[in-house]
Design a protein around this motif. Sequence first.
Motif, short mmCIF file in Angstrom:
data_model
loop_
_atom_site.label_atom_id
_atom_site.label_comp_id
_atom_site.label_asym_id
_atom_site.label_seq_id
_atom_site.Cartn_x
_atom_site.Cartn_y
_atom_site.Cartn_z
N LYS A 194 0.83 -1.20 0.00
CA LYS A 194 0.00 0.00 0.00
C LYS A 194 0.87 1.25 0.00
O LYS A 194 0.58 2.23 -0.71
N LEU A 215 -4.96 -9.66 -1.39
CA LEU A 215 -5.28 -8.26 -1.11
C LEU A 215 -6.76 -7.99 -1.35
O LEU A 215 -7.42 -7.32 -0.55
N CYS A 216 -7.28 -8.51 -2.46
CA CYS A 216 -8.70 -8.30 -2.77
C CYS A 216 -9.59 -8.87 -1.67
O CYS A 216 -10.64 -8.30 -1.35
N VAL A 219 -8.24 -6.55 2.12
CA VAL A 219 -8.12 -5.10 2.32
C VAL A 219 -9.49 -4.50 2.63
O VAL A 219 -10.46 -4.72 1.91
N LYS A 220 -9.53 -3.73 3.71
CA LYS A 220 -10.75 -3.06 4.13
C LYS A 220 -10.59 -1.55 3.96
O LYS A 220 -9.48 -1.04 3.84
N ASP A 222 -10.17 1.93 2.46
CA ASP A 222 -9.69 2.48 1.20
C ASP A 222 -9.11 1.38 0.32
O ASP A 222 -8.12 0.73 0.69
N ARG A 223 -9.71 1.18 -0.83
CA ARG A 223 -9.23 0.15 -1.77
C ARG A 223 -8.79 0.76 -3.10
O ARG A 223 -8.45 0.03 -4.02
N LEU A 226 -5.57 -0.34 -4.82
CA LEU A 226 -5.48 -1.67 -5.44
C LEU A 226 -5.49 -1.60 -6.95
O LEU A 226 -5.06 -2.54 -7.63
N ASP A 262 -10.80 -1.66 -8.86
CA ASP A 262 -9.74 -2.20 -7.99
C ASP A 262 -9.09 -3.46 -8.55
O ASP A 262 -8.16 -4.00 -7.95
N CYS A 264 -10.33 -6.42 -8.79
CA CYS A 264 -10.77 -7.64 -8.11
C CYS A 264 -12.02 -8.19 -8.78
O CYS A 264 -13.03 -8.51 -8.13
#
Length: 372
Positions: A194, A215-216, A219-220, A222-223, A226, A262, A264
């Motif tokens: 990050k 990561l997808c 991650v909580k 702010d994404r 990504l 992102d 994902c």
Amino acid sequence: MPVVVPKPLRTLGSSPRACFGRHALAALAVLALAGLAARPAAAEGLAKDLFGAKKLPAVAAPQSIGFYSKGCFAGGVAIPMDGPKWEVMRPSRNRRWGHPTMIALIEKLSRDAAADGWPGLLVGDISQPRGGPMLTGHASHQIGLDADIWLTPMPDRKLSIDQRENMSATLLVDEKTHLVKDALWVPAHMRLLKRAASYAEVERILVNPGIKKKLCDTVKGDRAWLRKVRPFWGHDYHFHIRIGCQPGSPNCKAQENTAPGDGCDQSLAWWFTEEPWRPNKNPDRPKARDVMTMASLPAACQAVLDGPDPASAEAVTFYGDGVPVAAAPTLTVAPAPARASASGAAALPASINAFAATPEIGIPLPRPRPGN
């Protein structure tokens, strides 16, 4: 402006008493030049051998030429072998060179990541002294704007040269499932990635698809960052930082923007099908670096290849935290006004010479490109 380094004139070492007269020698020279021009590309020296043989960068203002996988760069600087929060790995490869902005960014990342809880960076390949195709390994890393950082934290001791050459990195991804090994993944890995993605200069961070998926999934909040993290083959023990073309490099070819979102989505799901991992249908096909000649590269790369060396590697080693790069006494470049940096400190001017004294800097803010 493009790098221009004039070549010295060469004369034929003949005598008036030689069996050929002057006119005969002139005719012979013309025939020889015609023969050289008619040589097929296969008979030319490979660009990887020519650039791989260079031990030092070309003395010039910093400039990236061409594309990440087909180009070169001048005015490069080296990251020191050791820093407060980094150590260079595989030093025998001589790939610790890059555009000054790239080297400054790595040094800044080492400090910022340490504040985030990462012990320090193990720095892998950046570029050869003058870039160009490498003897082995990467297709990219040719214009001084790419760098590999190991996902293994720096030990709490200085590594020996032997350890740097032979120490194995930690493989974070299972080769069969293509998923991250949960026993090895720690939150500090996410914070490191990050932080690297947070810099405006960074356009892409390449990771293994399994790391992207991790990561997808985890991650909580702010994404948005990504979007810069892109899945790619390999990259299971390191991540790849790529910054954009820098001011003062009019012949640098930018890459396409990353797709919105992102990442994902279905584009990531594709990596967990059979298709990406099928055997190569043409395994014997040579890699681009193994056939690339100087004619394949931008024309200015010949001037970079022929450019003069600095006095030593130390003279062109970039020390942050206020320690300057040693000045080259044979080269004078008028200083340009400094630009504001993200940290509020003086930043690298667009036309700064890599061999002039360099003030303590943050990460330089890029100037808007024409048309933006």
